[in-house]
Design an enzyme around this catalytic site. Structure first.
Site, PDB file in Angstrom:
ATOM      1  CG  ASP A  32      -7.196   3.972  -0.224  1.00  0.00           C
ATOM      2  OD1 ASP A  32      -6.786   2.799  -0.271  1.00  0.00           O
ATOM      3  OD2 ASP A  32      -6.833   4.783   0.653  1.00  0.00           O
ATOM      4  CG  HIS A  33      -3.353   3.684  -2.370  1.00  0.00           C
ATOM      5  ND1 HIS A  33      -2.461   4.721  -2.236  1.00  0.00           N
ATOM      6  CD2 HIS A  33      -3.999   3.577  -1.181  1.00  0.00           C
ATOM      7  CE1 HIS A  33      -2.546   5.226  -1.015  1.00  0.00           C
ATOM      8  NE2 HIS A  33      -3.477   4.540  -0.355  1.00  0.00           N
ATOM      9  CG  HIS A  59      -0.041  -0.257   4.616  1.00  0.00           C
ATOM     10  ND1 HIS A  59      -0.561   0.388   5.710  1.00  0.00           N
ATOM     11  CD2 HIS A  59      -1.041  -0.271   3.686  1.00  0.00           C
ATOM     12  CE1 HIS A  59      -1.793   0.752   5.464  1.00  0.00           C
ATOM     13  NE2 HIS A  59      -2.119   0.358   4.248  1.00  0.00           N
ATOM     14  CG  ASP A  88      -1.627   4.115   2.555  1.00  0.00           C
ATOM     15  OD1 ASP A  88      -1.375   4.982   1.698  1.00  0.00           O
ATOM     16  OD2 ASP A  88      -2.772   3.698   2.770  1.00  0.00           O
ATOM     17  CG  HIS A 119      -3.238   8.274   2.797  1.00  0.00           C
ATOM     18  ND1 HIS A 119      -3.589   7.569   3.929  1.00  0.00           N
ATOM     19  CD2 HIS A 119      -3.664   7.544   1.754  1.00  0.00           C
ATOM     20  CE1 HIS A 119      -4.197   6.446   3.575  1.00  0.00           C
ATOM     21  NE2 HIS A 119      -4.254   6.412   2.256  1.00  0.00           N
TER      22      HIS A 119
END
Length: 301
Positions: free
Chosen positions: A64-65, A140, A210, A268
């Site tokens: 998702d990044h 993360h 994140d 986010h």
């Protein structure tokens, strides 16, 4: 300093929300930060010029990044791009992208330059005469960096009334703005302080996504003008945040408070919640200056 949010939701794209991607316009540089699926569509919707993006910063290798990166790189080629494109991201980003280009026989007709990151310490990864970019090591499930964008202090500002009173020729203006004193033909030396004002205070922007709650970043982001900090969950899911190594809105606010930042942006968001307003309400119990990001939203600082 202008920030355009292309996407700011966690995990998967939906018909009305997009994963992480944003564009920072600072000192007339356009930096793309993360490139979730659908980024190039969002660039078009927000009328941002593809050709002005020469530097892309990828925080980590969760889909998702960065799943939008190969599509954007391919589109650049189809549009006839000739300008170099720099991609900063974790070690492995070059292998992932080049494998897709190789297997699809879709090599770019412009230079694609990868700057792979491995350090667990903050380091300068980009610098020119106006802007400096440093990493913010995060915590993360995979190797992850945030990014600190800092304007360099600009030239001093001319006091036009003063330079006209001293009848100083325009050919000296550039030297004056650089802070130099001026020697007049009659032998007088005019101190720079009498001819200029202090330069505009440089701005700074910290992007942190994140990460779990991680106080080690505080010295790096101390007193930044704007902090974007992930807030995937609300405090009611604190245990889940810990398990997945994400942050709650309240934890993001604690970081903002301890770092004494001027403005906190949240993003986010997990899509399990009915409204993102809950994130702001929770964060403001800790830190007052909170704004919510949302797809298509533009902030000017």
């Amino acid at each position: 300093m202008k920030l355009t949010i292309l996407g700011c939701y966690a995990a998967t794209p939906r018909s009305f929300t997009n994963p992480t991607s944003q564009v920072l316009d600072i000192k007339n540089r356009l930096f793309l930060i993360d490139c979730g699926e659908g980024t190039q569509v969002q660039l078009r919707k927000n009328k941002l010029k593809f050709s002005k993006i020469n530097h892309i910063f990828i925080s980590h290798l969760h889909g998702d990044h960065f799943f939008g990166l190969i599509g954007l790189i391919s589109t650049f080629a189809l549009l006839g791009r000739i300008t170099d494109l720099h991609v900063f991201g974790p070690k492995g980003i070059k292998e992932i992208i080049e494998m897709q280009l190789r297997l699809s026989n879709s090599w770019t007709n412009y230079k694609l330059l990868f700057h792979e990151l491995e350090s667990n310490e903050s380091e300068t990864i980009f610098e020119d005469e106006k802007v400096i970019v440093k990493t913010i090591p995060l915590k993360h499930r995979v190797y992850t960096n945030g990014f600190l964008f800092q304007e360099k202090t600009g030239d001093r500002l001319l006091d036009f009334k003063a330079v006209q009173n001293f009848e100083i020729d325009k050919c000296y203006y550039q030297n004056i703005k650089k802070g130099k004193d001026i020697n007049l033909e009659d032998g007088r030396v005019i101190e720079n302080a009498k001819l200029t004002f202090d330069p505009i205070a440089p701005m700074s922007y910290a992007f942190c996504s994140d990460t779990k709650y991680y106080e080690s970043i505080i010295p790096i982001i101390k007193e930044v003008d704007v902090l974007y900090h992930e807030s995937t969950f609300l405090d009611s899911e604190e245990a889940l945040a810990g398990k997945t190594m994400h942050s709650t809105a309240k934890e993001a606010a604690k970081i903002a408070l301890k770092a004494n930042v001027k403005q906190l942006l949240l993003g986010h968001y997990s899509t399990r919640y009915a409204t993102i307003d809950l994130f702001k309400e929770e964060a403001q119990t800790i830190f007052a200056a909170v704004l919510l990001t949302d797809d298509g939203k533009v902030f000017e600082f």
